[in-house]
Design an enzyme around this catalytic site. Structure first.
Site, PDB file in Angstrom:
ATOM      1  N   TYR A 190      -9.408  11.514   4.344  1.00 52.95           N
ATOM      2  CA  TYR A 190      -9.563  11.487   2.881  1.00 52.95           C
ATOM      3  C   TYR A 190     -10.840  12.188   2.447  1.00 52.95           C
ATOM      4  O   TYR A 190     -10.883  12.811   1.393  1.00 52.95           O
ATOM      5  CB  TYR A 190      -9.540  10.048   2.373  1.00 52.95           C
ATOM      6  CG  TYR A 190      -8.240   9.344   2.680  1.00 52.95           C
ATOM      7  CD1 TYR A 190      -7.097   9.601   1.922  1.00 52.95           C
ATOM      8  CD2 TYR A 190      -8.133   8.462   3.744  1.00 52.95           C
ATOM      9  CE1 TYR A 190      -5.890   8.983   2.207  1.00 52.95           C
ATOM     10  CE2 TYR A 190      -6.927   7.833   4.045  1.00 52.95           C
ATOM     11  CZ  TYR A 190      -5.817   8.093   3.278  1.00 52.95           C
ATOM     12  OH  TYR A 190      -4.622   7.489   3.572  1.00 52.95           O
ATOM     13  N   HIS A 211       0.255  12.049  -5.727  1.00 54.53           N
ATOM     14  CA  HIS A 211      -0.323  12.102  -4.385  1.00 54.53           C
ATOM     15  C   HIS A 211       0.764  11.900  -3.328  1.00 54.53           C
ATOM     16  O   HIS A 211       0.885  12.693  -2.386  1.00 54.53           O
ATOM     17  CB  HIS A 211      -1.413  11.027  -4.234  1.00 54.53           C
ATOM     18  CG  HIS A 211      -1.929  10.899  -2.842  1.00 54.53           C
ATOM     19  ND1 HIS A 211      -3.005  11.625  -2.375  1.00 54.53           N
ATOM     20  CD2 HIS A 211      -1.491  10.154  -1.786  1.00 54.53           C
ATOM     21  CE1 HIS A 211      -3.209  11.328  -1.091  1.00 54.53           C
ATOM     22  NE2 HIS A 211      -2.306  10.432  -0.717  1.00 54.53           N
ATOM     23  N   GLU A 212       1.563  10.873  -3.498  1.00 55.25           N
ATOM     24  CA  GLU A 212       2.594  10.564  -2.493  1.00 55.25           C
ATOM     25  C   GLU A 212       3.677  11.646  -2.470  1.00 55.25           C
ATOM     26  O   GLU A 212       4.142  12.036  -1.397  1.00 55.25           O
ATOM     27  CB  GLU A 212       3.211   9.188  -2.759  1.00 55.25           C
ATOM     28  CG  GLU A 212       2.221   8.018  -2.707  1.00 55.25           C
ATOM     29  CD  GLU A 212       1.478   7.885  -1.377  1.00 55.25           C
ATOM     30  OE1 GLU A 212       1.977   8.384  -0.352  1.00 55.25           O
ATOM     31  OE2 GLU A 212       0.381   7.297  -1.370  1.00 55.25           O
ATOM     32  N   GLU A 264      -3.267  14.962   2.957  1.00 59.61           N
ATOM     33  CA  GLU A 264      -3.723  14.117   1.850  1.00 59.61           C
ATOM     34  C   GLU A 264      -4.060  14.927   0.598  1.00 59.61           C
ATOM     35  O   GLU A 264      -4.104  14.387  -0.506  1.00 59.61           O
ATOM     36  CB  GLU A 264      -4.956  13.308   2.267  1.00 59.61           C
ATOM     37  CG  GLU A 264      -4.732  12.335   3.421  1.00 59.61           C
ATOM     38  CD  GLU A 264      -3.641  11.314   3.150  1.00 59.61           C
ATOM     39  OE1 GLU A 264      -3.351  11.047   1.967  1.00 59.61           O
ATOM     40  OE2 GLU A 264      -3.065  10.803   4.125  1.00 59.61           O
ATOM     41  N   HIS A 274       0.854  -1.196   0.000  1.00 60.20           N
ATOM     42  CA  HIS A 274       0.000   0.000   0.000  1.00 60.20           C
ATOM     43  C   HIS A 274       0.893   1.249   0.000  1.00 60.20           C
ATOM     44  O   HIS A 274       1.710   1.432   0.898  1.00 60.20           O
ATOM     45  CB  HIS A 274      -0.918  -0.006   1.223  1.00 60.20           C
ATOM     46  CG  HIS A 274      -2.007   1.007   1.119  1.00 60.20           C
ATOM     47  ND1 HIS A 274      -3.259   0.709   0.627  1.00 60.20           N
ATOM     48  CD2 HIS A 274      -2.014   2.331   1.390  1.00 60.20           C
ATOM     49  CE1 HIS A 274      -3.992   1.799   0.615  1.00 60.20           C
ATOM     50  NE2 HIS A 274      -3.263   2.806   1.075  1.00 60.20           N
ATOM     51  N   ALA A 275       0.749   2.102  -1.015  1.00 61.69           N
ATOM     52  CA  ALA A 275       1.663   3.224  -1.199  1.00 61.69           C
ATOM     53  C   ALA A 275       1.664   4.147   0.020  1.00 61.69           C
ATOM     54  O   ALA A 275       0.616   4.435   0.593  1.00 61.69           O
ATOM     55  CB  ALA A 275       1.270   4.015  -2.439  1.00 61.69           C
ATOM     56  N   HIS A 334       2.801  14.504  -0.291  1.00 57.78           N
ATOM     57  CA  HIS A 334       3.130  14.316   1.132  1.00 57.78           C
ATOM     58  C   HIS A 334       4.587  14.725   1.400  1.00 57.78           C
ATOM     59  O   HIS A 334       4.900  15.382   2.391  1.00 57.78           O
ATOM     60  CB  HIS A 334       2.986  12.848   1.536  1.00 57.78           C
ATOM     61  CG  HIS A 334       1.572  12.381   1.725  1.00 57.78           C
ATOM     62  ND1 HIS A 334       0.716  12.965   2.623  1.00 57.78           N
ATOM     63  CD2 HIS A 334       0.877  11.355   1.153  1.00 57.78           C
ATOM     64  CE1 HIS A 334      -0.457  12.309   2.598  1.00 57.78           C
ATOM     65  NE2 HIS A 334      -0.384  11.344   1.707  1.00 57.78           N
ATOM     66  N   HIS A 361      -6.866   0.528   5.573  1.00 55.45           N
ATOM     67  CA  HIS A 361      -6.808   1.499   6.673  1.00 55.45           C
ATOM     68  C   HIS A 361      -7.525   1.019   7.925  1.00 55.45           C
ATOM     69  O   HIS A 361      -7.239   1.473   9.024  1.00 55.45           O
ATOM     70  CB  HIS A 361      -7.383   2.832   6.207  1.00 55.45           C
ATOM     71  CG  HIS A 361      -6.641   3.412   5.034  1.00 55.45           C
ATOM     72  ND1 HIS A 361      -6.767   2.891   3.766  1.00 55.45           N
ATOM     73  CD2 HIS A 361      -5.763   4.431   4.944  1.00 55.45           C
ATOM     74  CE1 HIS A 361      -5.997   3.573   2.942  1.00 55.45           C
ATOM     75  NE2 HIS A 361      -5.382   4.515   3.618  1.00 55.45           N
TER      76      HIS A 361
HETATM   77 ZN   LIG Z   1      -1.821   9.860   1.270  1.00 55.28          ZN
END
Ligand SMILES: [Zn+2]
Ligand SMILES: *[C@@H]1O[C@H](CO)[C@@H](O)[C@H](O)[C@H]1NC(C)=O
Ligand SMILES: *[C@@H]1O[C@H](CO)[C@@H](O)[C@H](O)[C@H]1NC(C)=O
Ligand SMILES: *[C@@H]1O[C@H](CO)[C@@H](O)[C@H](O)[C@H]1NC(C)=O
Length: 615
Positions: free
Chosen positions: A507, A367-368, A395, A337-338, A371, A497
């Site tokens: 999210y 997305h990552e 997020e 899971h990324a 972060h 999650h």
């Molecule tokens: Zn994220």
């Protein structure tokens, strides 16, 4: 008179002592922040070693070091209580003290904290290790969620095959850990009470520093729900045409295995069979990426380039040296899971992602990297502030960039899209595609935490825990499992999650506020003008805009040093979370869908599901 003077002098002396104490407190905080960063670095290294290489030895080490850190936090909390910090002048010092006195799960007594870590670890490793047998070749039993099962769930149009994988996965990732999950709920509530919260729900929501957050989300969700109903009705209508009336009913919930995603959280993978205007092009650059020889490395370099084009921070050398951006082929188990990681020493930031070369993964990469950009922007702050304004902000950053990357304008710019004509119909089709990701996700995200809040608050009998989950999924999303489930099954932990103890309302918040950020960034970049049809919101590209970058910098560099409305204000002057921007983005689609559904006599809404029974 004399008595008064003595009082005054005493008060003055006290005030002076307090000023002196505050100066000492400041120094104390500086040292403590440094110590905590050092210790958290060690703990995060252990967590990274485990997450990227799951085995008993790494698990044991991770748990030991986390327990040690929690013990240290408990020890210093008695030191912290010696300071009269609530009476200090400086808001900053007060905020730091408040954050440092919060122990979170670490408030649990030592043995129970260890139990908590082991329980979550057991669920997360179970999730990571799930393997199922091939549908056609039952002797081949090494199919993992990433990539094999996800690939089948998104691509297969054989509903029996989809049903098979759905059941296999939920049984192994969910039901297998029911007892762990029951223990987990007990421990979360115990920790909540030790932190003086009524239940785990209030404990989790405290991160958002706003007592009305649940109500705000309910209100925003209620505004968007009519659009969701239109999308849901249209998709069910199209799926009925595709699979037939025996598989999809006219008025019932949609069987979720047909929606292209194991959790039916986003439905864009079935855009090819449910989108309007079949003869119009759908932006999908996966094939072009393959043709041009894209690699995971190139995808990360592109994300880096996007942020630097906005005058933001370049990914540091450690990122490239230490990240894992492809699934290792040496057979070890790992959490695919990324995720993005901050190691709490300068420039040590990493991503772990089993990246595949697809359009969807290109968005995940952004997305990552969002972060990571956040972490780089606030890394100069004291340790207690090394976080987002709230988890939803963290997020949202990369998703704002993804919204821009996914526009035909940007994909043309980077040479992934050619011969694409964006007329009215193509535009509606594209908005529909985006809605299958962004609107469909909202009820899903809400139920992930509505469910857990209800359990924490003791609102659901244990004997109904599974069916309550499906009841919420049906009520909010209008979907149901493909097979009848019962209380012998336990499906919630089949979502990462839920197994991994991560709240999900982050999210939901992200999917709402990212449109607020995007709209403002687009205006700042001169790429959106509500009164100019040449500059629509849904084809706005903020690439290369230093003005948009400055807004990000202003917000991101604050980390968690101020309450989130201050961070939002630093970005665009607003202080309130609002559904207006997301509604504005999808307005042309809403108008079109309402008319189309009337024309096709599409039923809106759904009847109750009978797919979960008491036993
Ligand atoms: Zn994220
Ligand atoms: C995985 O962890 C084991 C045990 O700690 C270690 O011996 C091994 O080298 C690690 N593998 C990798 C690829 O890091
Ligand atoms: C919880 O409340 C009790 C009683 O008011 C107090 O003694 C204790 O310090 C509080 N604990 C926390 C973590 O705030
Ligand atoms: C880029 O960012 C730096 C540092 O934040 C700032 O000083 C500079 O003015 C920015 N450049 C542009 C073109 O906005």
């Amino acid at each position: 008179m004399r008595v008064f003077l003595v009082d005054l002098l005493a008060t003055l002396a006290l005030a002076q002592a307090l000023v002196k104490e505050e100066i000492q407190a400041k120094e104390y905080l500086e040292n403590l922040n440094k110590e905590l960063a050092k210790r958290t670095n060690v703990q995060t290294e252990a967590a990274w070693a485990y997450a990227s290489n799951i085995n008993d030895e790494n698990e044991k080490k991770k748990i030991e070091i986390s327990a040690e850190l929690a013990k240290f936090r408990r020890e210093i909390s008695s030191d912290l209580q010696k300071f009269q910090w609530r009476s200090y002048q400086s808001e900053d010092i007060k905020r730091q003290f408040k954050a440092l006195t919060e122990l979170g799960y670490g408030a649990l007594p030592e043995a129970e904290f260890a139990d908590f870590l082991e329980t979550v670890s057991a669920m997360a490793s179970n999730f990571a290790k799930v393997k199922v047998c091939d549908y056609k070749d039952k002797l081949k039993c090494d199919l993992a969620l990433e990539p094999e099962i996800e690939e089948i769930i998104s691509k297969s149009r054989d509903h029996e095959e989809l049903k098979y994988y759905w059941r296999e996965f939920y049984d192994k990732a969910g039901t297998a850990v029911r007892s762990n999950f029951e223990r987990y709920v007990e421990l979360v509530n115990k920790a909540a009470k030790l932190n003086n919260f009524t239940s785990g729900a209030e404990f989790w929501l405290d991160e958002y520093e706003d007592d009305t957050i649940e109500q705000q989300l309910d209100n925003i969700f209620a505004e968007i729900r009519p659009l969701y109903g239109q999308i849901h009705g249209y998709v069910r209508y199209r799926l009925r045409k595709y699979y037939g009336n025996d598989v999809v009913s006219e008025n019932g919930p949609i069987p979720m295995h047909l929606l292209g995603n194991m959790w039916a959280q986003e439905w864009s993978e079935i855009a090819d069979i449910v989108s309007p205007f079949p003869e119009k092009p759908l932006v999908d650059v996966t094939e072009e990426m393959e043709k041009q020889g894209y690699t995971p490395l190139k995808m990360f370099q592109m994300a880096d380039d996007f942020f630097t084009s906005m005058n933001l921070t370049k990914l540091p050398k450690d990122f490239w040296d230490k990240s894992i951006i492809e699934k290792p082929t040496d057979g070890r188990d790992l959490i695919c899971h990324a995720s993005a990681w901050n190691l709490y020493i300068k420039d040590d930031v990493r991503i772990k992602q089993c990246t595949r070369v697809t359009q969807e993964q290109l968005f995940t990469v952004h997305h990552e990297v969002g972060h990571i950009q956040y972490a780089l922007q606030y890394q100069h702050l004291p340790f207690v502030y090394l976080a987002g304004a709230n988890p939803g902000f963290h997020e949202a950053v990369g998703d704002v960039v993804s919204l821009s990357v996914s526009t035909p304008k940007h994909l043309k710019r980077i040479g992934l899209l050619s011969n694409y004509v964006r007329d009215d119909e193509a535009r509606i089709k594209q908005l529909f595609f985006t809605a299958l990701e962004k609107i469909v996700f909202l009820p899903f995200a809400f139920t992930m935490d509505k469910y857990r809040w209800a359990l924490f608050r003791g609102e659901v009998e244990k004997a109904n825990w599974n069916c309550e989950f499906w009841k919420l999924r049906e009520q909010y999303s209008g979907i149901e499992p493909p097979v009848v489930r019962s209380e012998k099954d336990f499906d919630p932990p089949a979502k990462y999650h839920i197994s991994a103890d991560t709240d999900y309302v982050r999210y939901l918040i992200s999917f709402i506020i990212q449109f607020q950020f995007y709209k403002s960034a687009c205006i700042k970049a001169g790429q959106y003008d509500a009164n100019n049809a040449e500059l629509p919101l849904d084809n706005c590209d903020i690439y290369g805009s230093a003005a948009a970058g400055e807004a990000f910098h202003n917000m991101l560099s604050m980390g968690a040093s101020k309450p989130w409305p201050d961070a939002l204000e630093a970005f665009n002057g607003e202080r309130i979370m609002s559904g207006k921007a997301i509604a504005e983005y999808f307005e042309p689609l809403r108008v079109w869908l309402e008319a189309e559904n009337i024309k096709d006599s599409v039923h809106i809404g759904w009847t109750a599901s009978d797919k979960c029974v008491a036993s």
